[in-house]
Design a protein around this motif. Structure first.
Motif, short mmCIF file in Angstrom:
data_model
loop_
_atom_site.label_atom_id
_atom_site.label_comp_id
_atom_site.label_asym_id
_atom_site.label_seq_id
_atom_site.Cartn_x
_atom_site.Cartn_y
_atom_site.Cartn_z
N ILE A 1 0.81 -1.16 0.01
CA ILE A 1 0.06 -0.06 -0.08
C ILE A 1 0.71 1.36 0.18
N GLY A 2 0.38 2.41 -0.61
CA GLY A 2 1.01 3.50 -0.33
C GLY A 2 1.22 4.08 0.96
N GLU A 3 2.44 4.84 1.39
CA GLU A 3 2.65 5.25 2.52
C GLU A 3 1.55 6.18 3.20
N TYR A 4 1.10 6.91 2.27
CA TYR A 4 -0.13 7.93 2.72
C TYR A 4 -1.54 7.57 2.62
N ASP A 5 -1.65 5.87 2.05
CA ASP A 5 -2.96 5.49 2.16
C ASP A 5 -3.36 5.38 3.54
N PRO A 6 -4.67 5.73 3.75
CA PRO A 6 -5.52 5.82 5.12
C PRO A 6 -5.35 4.53 5.81
N TYR B 1 -3.13 20.46 33.02
CA TYR B 1 -1.62 20.50 32.51
C TYR B 1 -0.88 19.27 32.86
N ASP B 2 -1.76 18.31 33.36
CA ASP B 2 -1.17 16.86 33.64
C ASP B 2 -1.22 15.92 32.30
N VAL B 3 -2.01 16.38 31.50
CA VAL B 3 -1.94 15.75 30.20
C VAL B 3 -0.76 15.76 29.43
N ARG B 4 -0.62 14.68 28.55
CA ARG B 4 0.74 14.64 27.85
C ARG B 4 0.38 14.78 26.57
N VAL B 5 1.28 15.18 25.57
CA VAL B 5 0.93 15.61 24.24
C VAL B 5 1.93 15.12 23.43
N ALA B 6 1.57 14.34 22.25
CA ALA B 6 2.51 14.14 21.36
C ALA B 6 1.74 14.60 19.94
N SER B 7 2.56 15.47 19.29
CA SER B 7 2.07 16.24 18.21
C SER B 7 2.98 16.44 16.86
N ILE B 8 2.36 16.69 15.85
CA ILE B 8 3.01 17.15 14.60
C ILE B 8 3.21 18.79 14.53
N GLY B 9 3.98 19.26 13.78
CA GLY B 9 4.15 20.60 13.55
C GLY B 9 4.03 20.70 11.89
N PRO B 10 4.07 21.84 11.49
CA PRO B 10 3.77 22.25 9.88
C PRO B 10 4.65 21.21 9.09
N ALA B 11 5.71 20.68 9.35
CA ALA B 11 6.34 19.73 8.59
C ALA B 11 5.43 18.33 8.53
N GLY B 12 4.76 17.96 9.54
CA GLY B 12 3.93 16.92 9.41
C GLY B 12 2.74 17.19 8.40
N GLU B 13 2.19 18.52 8.49
CA GLU B 13 1.04 18.68 7.89
C GLU B 13 1.35 18.84 6.35
N ASN B 14 2.53 19.24 6.06
CA ASN B 14 2.96 19.50 4.71
C ASN B 14 3.46 18.10 3.95
N GLY C 1 11.84 10.43 16.10
CA GLY C 1 12.41 11.30 15.08
C GLY C 1 12.51 10.97 13.66
N ARG C 2 13.01 9.37 13.57
CA ARG C 2 13.32 8.78 12.22
C ARG C 2 12.31 8.38 11.41
N THR C 3 12.47 8.03 10.29
CA THR C 3 11.65 7.52 9.08
C THR C 3 10.25 8.20 8.52
N GLY C 4 10.13 9.34 9.24
CA GLY C 4 8.97 10.15 8.70
C GLY C 4 7.52 9.91 9.23
N LEU C 5 7.58 9.44 10.30
CA LEU C 5 6.16 8.95 10.74
C LEU C 5 5.41 10.02 11.32
N GLY C 6 5.98 11.30 11.15
CA GLY C 6 5.12 12.62 11.47
C GLY C 6 4.38 12.77 10.35
N ALA C 7 5.03 12.52 9.18
CA ALA C 7 4.24 12.60 7.79
C ALA C 7 2.94 11.90 7.75
N VAL C 8 3.18 10.54 7.99
CA VAL C 8 1.93 9.63 8.21
C VAL C 8 0.70 10.10 9.03
N GLY D 1 0.36 13.38 9.81
CA GLY D 1 -0.26 14.48 8.83
C GLY D 1 -1.23 13.99 7.94
N SER D 2 -0.68 12.72 7.10
CA SER D 2 -1.77 12.32 6.13
C SER D 2 -2.96 11.85 6.63
#
Length: 617
Positions: free
Chosen positions: A50-55, A156-169, A185-192, A194-195
């Motif tokens: 499947i494609g990397e950006y396939d849902p 403020y006890d909540v923990r957050v994992a997020s993407i920035g503009p790079a993942g969105e784009n 950090g590695r292999t581009g999982l923020g882009a997944v 974002g997709s």
């Protein structure tokens, strides 16, 4: 179960539905934890090719049995998906507090599929899952996102994992930032991420993780806490990983100016010693860690005043020596921008270093979009390009594709430094031939943390300039050991403080109640590494992909104690075949039927039969 919760949370973003599935002791024993869970869930959760950006490409977060217990230095978590960089196994790890909170919420793993119809973030609190509108967060930095979510939830006890503009784009090496300074950090999982229109995952848990023998574990962990504050970990407490700058520079083993050199003439200016003397204002720790290796640097004056970010060797190297930049304040600023935008610092620096050489060779326009001349040592040009990469502007649009694709677009592949599409890291493998093999066969592309094969080279255990039989077993054994650390979620910085794998197995038994030995852990690790190979073969890997950048084999190190060293194609072939033999794979790098039977992986035989036919063609 003890140590494990026994629950996996499945979320469908398209339908905004979720469900929980359970696993038993046999699954836990067979796959250990974070790495094993991640690879097993990934291969079983999507159809081949499947494609990397396939849902349908699942984004998977995993923890291990030690997370949330009193075992020190055990707060890591893994993230997995099909990688946008390699098209193969995407795998990254982070630490701090987010993974502990997921475990306390009651889940060993989180599997996310589908795509939201508009930007959302997930809020997971114990047994409740909420799909929250993130329209107001789209375009925000990772740090802004974390703060806004906590304000929105008034917690403020909540923990957050997020993407920035790079993942969105959909920058192919976008990463996921958690707890402000930590990155998967590695292999581009923020882009997944974002997709999928998924901006963030906020978690909070109130549960406890029960262990089999709490009194015995407490007594043993008190000893481990004392030991982890001893001499075996002093490097990480004092200078942190930036101590590697002068160590590797002295050995002529620090890739500089896009691998044109292996020593940096301004190494002292960007060393861990200088960083700590002039910029480090705080040293802090992850959850359950007595070591404290997180060195936070702050720029207090000049053009980058008020810049503040965690600095470690690989980020410093990639955005410093690799790009020829010797001003630490600029390097710190570049790291901060990468964290804010959600960019992998390593891939970013290697991509910019590649572009600098292209510019030097006359293959690009002389100036960046901000008007800075693109050349080694130009910090302003480097920082300008970071902005352009995150927002896919100008040259940044090409570099956002990663070095492999950028080199195909530009038409200059010989000095594109990647393995399987994933950019190289901060060890010059021309003079570290065991490490060179580790990089060539790594299951997730170029990365030292898959194998740690630089250690025998730099320690003098072997002749680092020599390629010989026996290195394959060294790499195989180190890969299996590292899988144990990552699956149990132990920080690898503690590896010199443990008395051996039997001690780790003993602690695993105290936590889980499973009678376990070093041999048992190694068997599971070997199974996990073989399954990773099967996944990659299924997604299109062949033996031809187990290779290194042409520069490694063509251009010898020009200076220092490693002068003249390179790895010839003949040496690489010898090393790879030696590794295949050590793994019990055939000459094409395909696990044999007997190996799969030995490791209880026969359900994947049909995959290998198809790949074997393709390899013959």
């Amino acid at each position: 179960m003890y140590g494990y919760i026994g629950k996996i949370l499945y979320i469908d973003l398209t339908r905004r539905k979720w469900m929980v599935k359970y696993f038993d002791e046999s699954f836990a024993k067979k796959w250990l934890g974070a790495t094993g869970f991640g690879i097993k869930l990934l291969i079983d959760s999507h159809e081949p090719r499947i494609g990397e950006y396939d849902p349908a490409n699942p984004l998977i977060f995993t923890t291990g049995p030690f997370v949330g217990t009193m075992v020190p230095c055990s707060s890591k978590f893994g993230v997995f998906a099909k990688s946008p960089l390699s098209g193969l196994l995407g795998e990254a790890y982070s630490s701090s507090f987010w993974g502990v909170e997921l475990k306390r919420a009651g889940y060993d793993a989180l599997v996310i599929k589908g795509k939201a119809d508009k930007p959302i973030y997930l809020y997971i609190e114990d047994e409740d899952v909420a799909f929250m509108d993130a329209s107001h967060l789209w375009g925000k930095t990772t740090w802004e996102t974390e703060e806004i979510i906590r304000d929105d939830l008034r917690d403020y006890d909540v923990r957050v994992a997020s993407i920035g503009p790079a993942g969105e784009n959909l920058v192919r090496y976008a990463c996921i930032i958690n707890d402000r300074y930590r990155a998967a950090g590695r292999t581009g999982l923020g882009a997944v991420m974002g997709s999928k229109n998924l901006k963030a995952i906020a978690v909070k848990g109130s549960g406890l993780i029960e262990v089999a023998k709490p009194d015995e574990l407490l007594e043993y962990c008190l000893e481990l806490y004392r030991r982890f504050q001893g001499p075996a970990t002093s490097k990480y407490r004092t200078l942190g990983t930036p101590a590697n700058v002068l160590i590797l520079n002295t050995a002529a083993a620090m890739p500089t100016r896009n691998y044109r050199e292996a020593m940096f003439d301004k190494a002292l200016q960007v060393s861990g010693e200088t960083l700590n003397e002039k910029f480090v204002t705080k040293i802090q720790a992850c959850s359950s860690c007595p070591m404290r290796c997180e060195h936070v640097a702050e720029v207090t004056d000049g053009k980058y005043k008020d810049t503040k970010v965690r600095v470690e060797y690989e980020s410093l190297w990639a955005l410093g020596p690799y790009c020829g930049v010797g001003e630490l304040d600029a390097v710190i600023k570049a790291i901060e921008l990468c964290d804010l935008y959600g960019l992998d610092t390593l891939s970013t620096g290697v991509s910019i270093g590649y572009a600098m050489e292209c510019s030097m060779r006359g293959l690009l326009d002389e100036k960046t979009s901000e008007g800075y001349k693109l050349e080694f040592g130009n910090a302003d040009a480097m920082i300008s390009l970071i902005h352009d990469i995150a927002f896919r502007r100008g040259l940044g649009r090409i570099l956002a594709e990663g070095v492999k694709r950028a080199s195909e677009i530009i038409g200059a592949k010989d000095f594109a430094m990647h393995v399987k599409g994933v950019e190289m890291t901060g060890y010059d493998v021309r003079g570290l031939k065991t490490a060179a093999l580790g990089y060539a066969v790594s299951r997730r592309g170029a990365h030292h943390q898959t194998h740690g094969a630089y250690a025998p080279d730099l320690s003098g255990k072997v002749d680092r300039f020599k390629a010989e039989k026996g290195r394959g077993k060294l790499v195989k054994d180190s890969e299996d050991l590292y899988v144990i650390y990552d699956s149990l979620t132990l920080c690898k910085f503690t590896r010199g403080a443990w008395k051996g794998l039997e001690e780790i197995a003993y602690v695993y038994s105290l936590v889980t109640g499973f009678e376990s030995s070093a041999k048992d852990l190694l068997r599971s690790a070997e199974r996990i590494n073989n399954l990773a190979r099967i996944y990659n073969l299924r997604e299109g890997l062949t033996w031809r992909d187990d290779t290194l950048p042409p520069r490694i084999m063509k251009d010898p190190i020009p200076e220092g104690p490693a002068k003249g060293s390179k790895l010839t194609p003949e040496e690489l072939k010898l090393l790879i075949q030696d590794y295949y033999e050590a793994r019990g794979w055939d000459e094409r790098g395909i696990p044999t039927r007997s190996k799969l039977e030995e490791l209880e992986l026969t359900e994947y035989l049909p995959v290998l039969e198809v790949e074997a036919r393709e390899a013959i063609r």
